[in-house]
Scaffold this active site. Structure first.
Site, short mmCIF file in Angstrom:
data_model
loop_
_atom_site.label_atom_id
_atom_site.label_comp_id
_atom_site.label_asym_id
_atom_site.label_seq_id
_atom_site.Cartn_x
_atom_site.Cartn_y
_atom_site.Cartn_z
CE LYS A 1 1.66 4.59 5.08
NZ LYS A 1 0.46 4.12 5.34
CG ASP B 1 -3.30 3.84 3.28
OD1 ASP B 1 -2.99 3.16 2.75
OD2 ASP B 1 -2.27 4.68 4.52
#
Ligand code: ATR
Length: 270
Positions: free
Chosen positions: A67, A103
């Site tokens: 990420k 997220d």
């Protein structure tokens, strides 16, 4: 064919392909779009991502451990991705790579309406925690965000960068929202034996408890919180919402949440 993928290492366990392909099917896009899982080692990520537009890929989800690296190789970044320092969604457009972080929004989406005004405790200070801390501190309308981490220095760094305050000895009953972002529970560990600053019998029915961990069975954390009558959200709930936001970015369609959740959960109980 418009291709989509999740890039991770390992990635075989991911529920994203089943979930996203079910959504594409429901939306009538399955003939035109397809979503797959691709295992990419860290030292291969940049080369792999840069090759994707030429292979028909329109976008990708990015998961552990990529990420942060994914954010760095993007040409443009959303406000969330930039602030959090990590991207879970890439979009390939006009020869450029755009990075988003769904997220954070996904976490906000799973929280029930009554979250406003609560005190929040975030357990963990790693990559997953960063999106949660940022989301709660900026968008969550909670009053305080306390961050506990096994390695307390990381909680200090994360709160300086993202908001909230580090805490070393949190009083479980004083929080209206508790979010576990650590990996405790992933392998069935008991979070109440000293790994997390929680005890199984100190939850109550007024609390909201979120565990980002998911597996074949409910985690011990979710079980204990359910037993106390708390409002609980497990890792699949959060997975579905972040995936729905990614799908909307790529296709522009309203994601079928129920279909996605059913598909994500189906593979788990077998
Ligand atoms: P992710 O991107 O999934 O957040 P990570 O950055 O490796 O992964 O973070 C893992 C988190 O789980 C960290 O907060 C870690 O605590 P440390 O910073 O002290 O390593 C936490 N964690 C992992 N194993 C743990 C354990 N056995 N007990 C308590 N916390 C643990």
């Amino acid at each position: 064919m418009k291709r989509l993928a999740v890039l991770g290492h390992p990635v075989a366990h991911s529920r994203s392909p089943a979930m996203q392909n079910a959504a594409l099917e429901e939306l009538g896009l399955a003939g035109e779009w397809a979503y797959e899982a691709i295992d990419v080692a860290p030292d291969e990520l940049e080369r792999r991502v840069r090759a994707m537009p030429g292979e028909g890929f329109v976008g990708a989800n990015v998961t552990i451990p990529h990420k942060e690296a994914a954010l760095l190789l993007a040409d443009s970044k959303s406000r969330e991705a930039e602030a959090i320092g990590a991207a879970n969604t890439l979009t390939f457009r006009d020869g450029a790579i755009h990075a988003d972080n769904t997220d954070a929004g996904g976490l906000i989406d799973v929280l029930p309406g009554g979250v406003r005004g609560r005190r929040a405790l975030v357990l963990g200070a790693g990559g997953a925690a960063r999106a949660v801390i940022w989301a709660l501190a900026r968008e969550g309308a909670v009053v305080d965000v306390d961050v506990w981490n096994r390695t307390s220095h990381r909680a200090e760094v994360a709160t300086v960068e993202l908001g909230g305050a580090p805490v070393t000895d949190p009083k479980q009953s004083s929080y209206g929202l508790i979010v576990n972002t650590t990996s405790v529970g992933l392998k069935g560990e008991d979070p109440f034996g000293g790994l997390l600053p929680l005890s199984a019998d100190s939850f109550d029915r007024e609390q909201i408890v979120v565990d980002l961990v998911y597996g074949d069975r409910p985690t011990k954390l979710i079980e204990a919180a359910n037993e106390a009558g708390a409002y609980t959200v497990d890792g699949i709930g959060v997975l579905v919402r972040q995936g729905a936001r990614s799908l909307q970015i790529w296709t522009g369609h309203e994601p079928p949440l129920d279909v996605m959740e059913k598909a994500a959960r189906e593979g788990l109980s077998r």
